[in-house]
Design a protein around this motif. Structure first.
Motif, PDB file in Angstrom:
ATOM      1  N   GLU A   1       0.818  -1.220   0.000  1.00 64.40           N
ATOM      2  CA  GLU A   1       0.000   0.000   0.000  1.00 64.40           C
ATOM      3  C   GLU A   1       0.852   1.272   0.000  1.00 64.40           C
ATOM      4  N   GLU A   2       2.139   1.130   0.293  1.00 69.66           N
ATOM      5  CA  GLU A   2       3.030   2.298   0.283  1.00 69.66           C
ATOM      6  C   GLU A   2       3.623   2.571  -1.093  1.00 69.66           C
ATOM      7  N   THR A   3       3.476   1.630  -2.005  1.00 69.60           N
ATOM      8  CA  THR A   3       4.048   1.784  -3.349  1.00 69.60           C
ATOM      9  C   THR A   3       2.964   1.445  -4.375  1.00 69.60           C
ATOM     10  N   PRO A   4       2.195   2.413  -4.824  1.00 70.62           N
ATOM     11  CA  PRO A   4       1.084   2.127  -5.728  1.00 70.62           C
ATOM     12  C   PRO A   4       1.513   1.626  -7.108  1.00 70.62           C
ATOM     13  N   GLN A   5       2.733   1.899  -7.542  1.00 68.15           N
ATOM     14  CA  GLN A   5       3.135   1.500  -8.892  1.00 68.15           C
ATOM     15  C   GLN A   5       3.231  -0.023  -9.021  1.00 68.15           C
ATOM     16  N   ALA A   6       3.050  -0.493 -10.245  1.00 65.92           N
ATOM     17  CA  ALA A   6       3.221  -1.919 -10.536  1.00 65.92           C
ATOM     18  C   ALA A   6       4.689  -2.299 -10.385  1.00 65.92           C
ATOM     19  N   ALA A   7       4.936  -3.569 -10.054  1.00 63.06           N
ATOM     20  CA  ALA A   7       6.315  -4.007  -9.852  1.00 63.06           C
ATOM     21  C   ALA A   7       6.440  -5.505 -10.115  1.00 63.06           C
ATOM     22  N   ILE A   8       7.641  -5.894 -10.538  1.00 63.76           N
ATOM     23  CA  ILE A   8       8.003  -7.304 -10.733  1.00 63.76           C
ATOM     24  C   ILE A   8       9.345  -7.522 -10.044  1.00 63.76           C
ATOM     25  N   TYR A   9       9.447  -8.616  -9.316  1.00 64.18           N
ATOM     26  CA  TYR A   9      10.713  -8.980  -8.671  1.00 64.18           C
ATOM     27  C   TYR A   9      10.965 -10.467  -8.907  1.00 64.18           C
ATOM     28  N   VAL A  10      12.226 -10.814  -9.104  1.00 59.45           N
ATOM     29  CA  VAL A  10      12.638 -12.216  -9.109  1.00 59.45           C
ATOM     30  C   VAL A  10      13.687 -12.364  -8.016  1.00 59.45           C
ATOM     31  N   PHE A  11      13.431 -13.288  -7.085  1.00 59.65           N
ATOM     32  CA  PHE A  11      14.335 -13.521  -5.961  1.00 59.65           C
ATOM     33  C   PHE A  11      14.937 -14.919  -6.040  1.00 59.65           C
ATOM     34  N   SER A  12      16.067 -15.076  -5.374  1.00 55.83           N
ATOM     35  CA  SER A  12      16.714 -16.370  -5.235  1.00 55.83           C
ATOM     36  C   SER A  12      17.373 -16.425  -3.870  1.00 55.83           C
ATOM     37  N   ALA A  13      17.334 -17.587  -3.210  1.00 59.53           N
ATOM     38  CA  ALA A  13      17.991 -17.749  -1.911  1.00 59.53           C
ATOM     39  C   ALA A  13      18.568 -19.158  -1.839  1.00 59.53           C
ATOM     40  N   MET A  14      19.685 -19.285  -1.157  1.00 57.62           N
ATOM     41  CA  MET A  14      20.278 -20.609  -0.988  1.00 57.62           C
ATOM     42  C   MET A  14      19.303 -21.492  -0.217  1.00 57.62           C
ATOM     43  N   THR A  15      19.339 -22.778  -0.506  1.00 57.00           N
ATOM     44  CA  THR A  15      18.381 -23.688   0.103  1.00 57.00           C
ATOM     45  C   THR A  15      18.974 -24.345   1.346  1.00 57.00           C
ATOM     46  N   GLY A  16      18.292 -25.350   1.904  1.00 57.70           N
ATOM     47  CA  GLY A  16      18.692 -25.922   3.178  1.00 57.70           C
ATOM     48  C   GLY A  16      19.583 -27.142   3.049  1.00 57.70           C
TER      49      GLY A  16
ATOM     50  N   ARG B   1       2.720 -22.779  -6.500  1.00 61.06           N
ATOM     51  CA  ARG B   1       2.056 -22.227  -5.329  1.00 61.06           C
ATOM     52  C   ARG B   1       2.024 -20.701  -5.421  1.00 61.06           C
ATOM     53  N   ARG B   2       0.941 -20.120  -4.932  1.00 57.30           N
ATOM     54  CA  ARG B   2       0.833 -18.669  -4.900  1.00 57.30           C
ATOM     55  C   ARG B   2       0.675 -18.216  -3.456  1.00 57.30           C
ATOM     56  N   ASN B   3       1.581 -17.343  -3.038  1.00 59.04           N
ATOM     57  CA  ASN B   3       1.517 -16.696  -1.724  1.00 59.04           C
ATOM     58  C   ASN B   3       1.581 -17.682  -0.561  1.00 59.04           C
ATOM     59  N   HIS B   4       2.360 -18.747  -0.706  1.00 57.20           N
ATOM     60  CA  HIS B   4       2.508 -19.668   0.426  1.00 57.20           C
ATOM     61  C   HIS B   4       3.610 -19.208   1.375  1.00 57.20           C
ATOM     62  N   ARG B   5       4.376 -18.181   0.988  1.00 54.14           N
ATOM     63  CA  ARG B   5       5.372 -17.557   1.848  1.00 54.14           C
ATOM     64  C   ARG B   5       5.308 -16.047   1.639  1.00 54.14           C
ATOM     65  N   PRO B   6       5.875 -15.241   2.550  1.00 54.50           N
ATOM     66  CA  PRO B   6       5.948 -13.798   2.308  1.00 54.50           C
ATOM     67  C   PRO B   6       6.709 -13.518   0.997  1.00 54.50           C
ATOM     68  N   PRO B   7       6.370 -12.450   0.304  1.00 48.90           N
ATOM     69  CA  PRO B   7       7.004 -12.186  -0.999  1.00 48.90           C
ATOM     70  C   PRO B   7       8.520 -12.057  -0.920  1.00 48.90           C
ATOM     71  N   ASP B   8       9.034 -11.526   0.213  1.00 49.79           N
ATOM     72  CA  ASP B   8      10.483 -11.381   0.378  1.00 49.79           C
ATOM     73  C   ASP B   8      10.972 -12.223   1.550  1.00 49.79           C
ATOM     74  N   GLY B   9      10.391 -13.415   1.699  1.00 53.15           N
ATOM     75  CA  GLY B   9      10.709 -14.256   2.854  1.00 53.15           C
ATOM     76  C   GLY B   9      12.068 -14.924   2.762  1.00 53.15           C
ATOM     77  N   TYR B  10      12.607 -15.232   3.945  1.00 47.94           N
ATOM     78  CA  TYR B  10      13.802 -16.081   4.003  1.00 47.94           C
ATOM     79  C   TYR B  10      13.447 -17.459   3.462  1.00 47.94           C
ATOM     80  N   TRP B  11      14.472 -18.171   2.987  1.00 45.76           N
ATOM     81  CA  TRP B  11      14.282 -19.551   2.545  1.00 45.76           C
ATOM     82  C   TRP B  11      15.255 -20.411   3.347  1.00 45.76           C
ATOM     83  N   TYR B  12      14.727 -21.257   4.211  1.00 45.34           N
ATOM     84  CA  TYR B  12      15.564 -22.029   5.138  1.00 45.34           C
ATOM     85  C   TYR B  12      16.512 -21.106   5.900  1.00 45.34           C
TER      86      TYR B  12
END
Length: 246
Positions: free
Chosen positions: A50-65, A99-110
């Motif tokens: 709600e603080e950023t009304p503009q459209a946005a796309i992000y691709v994230f990657s995190a090391m796994t467990g 899956r859609r929205n099963h974790r926070p959009p910028d969540g940690y991974w393991y």
């Protein structure tokens, strides 16, 4: 005989040695012993929608467990329509794979922090989100049972498919995204939709990528080594892209 010995030595230096060093460094770190002990919450990277009304796309990657985290990462996609909420898309190994929205959009991974692979905002994101949604819907391994952790199709196979389908995002997954080089339906080759990157693959176990975004990459058993020409860097298994010093 000498040629074969040189080839084996080169493969050991480029693929085996970095992998062993990365595994040793990873083993020395404190990590959660089980998935339910890991941090999966927001890393606080993204602002509230709600603080950023503009459209946005992000691709994230995190090391796994586990020990596989020394050389392998997990990637996901986040989109946000103008004045909308974040939508996160992952492929996982149980149930319905996409899956859609099963974790926070910028969540940690393991418990590992997310790394931003690429982002697009504003009017360009508005134009690209429908194209991304079409690529997500057309992913050929999105049905239950359409997941194999190695050599693919896995979570990185899914995100790599979207990046190839929407080259305007201008990115490829990092070298540690094991499974990204498995081409949909086990195809031998794929050409990005703008024709600027070519990918050759033997079932994700060996292959070659060459182009504007990929640079020059050699894939062996899911490990990637190569050169990035767009943002000059050396790509090594376990260490990812190591930029040239200024």
């Amino acid at each position: 005989m000498k040629t074969m010995l040189r080839l084996l030595t080169m493969l050991a230096l480029v693929f085996v040695l970095p992998t062993l060093v990365s595994a040793g460094l990873w083993a020395a770190k404190d990590r959660p012993a089980r998935w339910n002990e890991a941090d999966w919450g927001s890393a606080g990277i993204l602002p509230k929608a709600e603080e950023t009304p503009q459209a946005a796309i992000y691709v994230f990657s995190a090391m796994t467990g586990g020990m596989k985290g020394s050389v392998a990462s997990h990637a996901w996609i986040v989109t946000k329509q103008k004045n909308g909420q974040y939508q996160r898309y992952d492929k996982v190994g149980w149930g319905a794979p996409i899956r859609r929205n099963h974790r926070p959009p910028d969540g940690y991974w393991y418990s590992n922090p997310p790394r931003l692979v690429t982002s697009v905002k504003g009017p360009q994101a508005e134009r690209l989100i429908p194209k991304m949604e079409a690529a997500i819907s057309s992913y050929p391994h999105g049905e239950p049972g359409g997941y194999r952790i190695y050599p693919g199709p896995n979570s990185n196979t899914f995100v790599a498919h979207v990046l190839r389908s929407v080259p305007e995002l201008g990115a490829v997954l990092p070298p540690d995204a094991v499974g990204r080089d498995y081409l949909p339906n086990g195809a031998f080759y794929a050409l990005d939709s703008d024709g600027r990157d070519l990918h050759l693959s033997l079932g994700g176990l060996a292959g070659l990528s060459l182009g504007a975004r990929s640079g020059l990459e050699v894939n062996l058993l899911g490990l990637v080594a190569g050169l990035d020409f767009q943002q000059p860097a050396l790509k090594l298994p376990g260490f990812g892209a190591i930029g040239w010093p200024d």
